[in-house]
Design a protein around this motif. Sequence first.
Motif, short mmCIF file in Angstrom:
data_model
loop_
_atom_site.label_atom_id
_atom_site.label_comp_id
_atom_site.label_asym_id
_atom_site.label_seq_id
_atom_site.Cartn_x
_atom_site.Cartn_y
_atom_site.Cartn_z
N CYS A 106 -23.83 16.74 -54.96
CA CYS A 106 -23.55 17.47 -53.73
C CYS A 106 -24.61 18.56 -53.54
CB CYS A 106 -22.19 18.16 -53.81
SG CYS A 106 -20.80 17.09 -54.17
N VAL A 107 -24.77 18.96 -52.31
CA VAL A 107 -25.52 20.19 -52.01
C VAL A 107 -24.52 21.20 -51.46
CG1 VAL A 107 -27.71 19.04 -51.63
CG2 VAL A 107 -26.15 19.33 -49.71
N PRO A 108 -24.80 22.50 -51.55
CA PRO A 108 -23.83 23.49 -51.07
C PRO A 108 -23.37 23.26 -49.64
CG PRO A 108 -25.52 24.57 -52.37
CD PRO A 108 -25.96 23.14 -52.21
N GLU A 109 -24.25 22.72 -48.81
CA GLU A 109 -23.88 22.48 -47.42
C GLU A 109 -22.78 21.42 -47.29
OE1 GLU A 109 -27.62 24.55 -47.62
OE2 GLU A 109 -26.96 22.70 -48.60
N ASP A 110 -22.70 20.49 -48.25
CA ASP A 110 -21.60 19.51 -48.24
C ASP A 110 -20.26 20.22 -48.40
OD1 ASP A 110 -23.28 17.22 -48.08
OD2 ASP A 110 -23.59 17.24 -50.25
N ILE A 111 -20.22 21.18 -49.31
CA ILE A 111 -18.98 21.91 -49.55
C ILE A 111 -18.64 22.79 -48.35
CG2 ILE A 111 -17.73 23.34 -51.20
CD1 ILE A 111 -19.00 20.75 -52.36
N ALA A 112 -19.67 23.45 -47.81
CA ALA A 112 -19.45 24.32 -46.65
C ALA A 112 -18.91 23.54 -45.46
CB ALA A 112 -20.76 25.01 -46.27
N GLY B 234 -18.67 12.84 -54.34
CA GLY B 234 -19.32 11.54 -54.36
C GLY B 234 -18.50 10.44 -55.01
N GLY B 235 -17.21 10.70 -55.19
CA GLY B 235 -16.32 9.69 -55.76
C GLY B 235 -16.07 9.82 -57.25
N MET B 236 -16.51 10.91 -57.87
CA MET B 236 -16.37 11.07 -59.33
C MET B 236 -14.92 10.99 -59.80
SD MET B 236 -18.88 14.10 -60.59
CE MET B 236 -18.12 14.08 -62.21
N ALA B 237 -14.01 11.63 -59.06
CA ALA B 237 -12.66 11.80 -59.57
C ALA B 237 -11.66 10.79 -58.99
CB ALA B 237 -12.16 13.21 -59.25
N VAL C 71 -22.99 19.96 -58.28
CA VAL C 71 -23.60 20.55 -57.09
C VAL C 71 -25.02 20.98 -57.40
CG1 VAL C 71 -23.39 22.34 -55.33
CG2 VAL C 71 -21.33 21.38 -56.36
N GLU C 72 -25.93 20.69 -56.47
CA GLU C 72 -27.32 21.12 -56.61
C GLU C 72 -27.39 22.64 -56.55
OE1 GLU C 72 -30.03 19.41 -57.08
OE2 GLU C 72 -29.86 17.40 -56.20
N THR C 73 -27.86 23.25 -57.63
CA THR C 73 -28.00 24.71 -57.68
C THR C 73 -29.34 25.04 -58.34
OG1 THR C 73 -26.99 24.86 -59.88
CG2 THR C 73 -25.51 24.99 -57.96
N ALA C 74 -29.66 26.32 -58.41
CA ALA C 74 -30.88 26.73 -59.10
C ALA C 74 -30.85 26.29 -60.56
CB ALA C 74 -31.05 28.24 -59.01
N MET C 75 -29.64 26.29 -61.15
CA MET C 75 -29.50 25.88 -62.55
C MET C 75 -29.76 24.38 -62.72
SD MET C 75 -26.28 26.43 -65.13
CE MET C 75 -25.18 25.41 -64.17
N THR C 76 -29.19 23.56 -61.86
CA THR C 76 -29.37 22.11 -62.01
C THR C 76 -30.78 21.68 -61.64
OG1 THR C 76 -28.49 21.74 -59.78
CG2 THR C 76 -26.93 21.58 -61.61
N ALA C 77 -31.48 22.51 -60.86
CA ALA C 77 -32.86 22.17 -60.51
C ALA C 77 -33.76 22.13 -61.74
CB ALA C 77 -33.40 23.17 -59.50
N GLY C 78 -33.36 22.81 -62.81
CA GLY C 78 -34.15 22.83 -64.03
C GLY C 78 -33.80 21.74 -65.02
N LEU C 79 -32.88 20.84 -64.67
CA LEU C 79 -32.49 19.76 -65.58
C LEU C 79 -33.62 18.76 -65.76
CD1 LEU C 79 -28.90 18.99 -64.24
CD2 LEU C 79 -29.48 20.25 -66.32
#
Length: 257
Positions: free
Chosen positions: A224-230, A253-256, A198-206
Amino acid sequence: MAELKTGTLDRDASRKVALVTGASRGIGRSTALRLATDGYDVAVIYVGSAEPFEEVVEELRSAGACAKAYECDVSSSKEVDACVGQVLDDFGHVWTLVNNAGITRDGIMARMKDSDFDSVIAVNLKGAFNMVRALTRTFMRQRGGRIINMSSVVGIMGNAGQVNYSASKAGLIGLTKSVARELASRNVTCNAIAPGFVETAMTAGLSDATRKSYEGQIPLGRMCVPEDIAAAISFLASDEASLITGVVLPVDGGMAM
């Protein structure tokens, strides 16, 4: 279905109430806001600083919801019982519970401290159990409700360096299915969402290389973005999902698959 109670807050009695844990940012914040736009009044639970939750509450009110934040350590059954009691006093009822609160304490198993394993299980798994148990009588009396637990793709697939987190999220799947069976006769559904990356503040720094490595594991090619989960939570909380219970819905996105 019994008539829903309104509580002591000045609110529109036609609106159902959602209780969302871990709603200060990311998935929890997006979920609370989505449910507010869906017509819910929203109680949010926080631990630590109240400032981020005060901002969320203002956003929820701007979206037309009656909203209030409550401080509670979900790993403590005593705190949860007291907090849920206060929410019910204020709002009158809870129709939808979203167990989103969670922590990570990542590390390889050979070096993992007992405290790192225990704390993740206590918050992620026992915290959800505490919340469900505290609201079970309410759900049963009103003969209806929605419970949505936040699992994870790693609860399905596992992940090196996250034995504690993966175990907690896999445990939530078992909890979800068992609760679904226990409460089905009272028209209460219980389902789980299993987000992928999921796109988060943490993954933005990857770095670009790391990001491409992650995205390479996703058949649809994006995080994913948080809005997808919501959006998935919004559906499971809706009347359209009234016959869906005991399901683990991957939003990955089909990972699992």
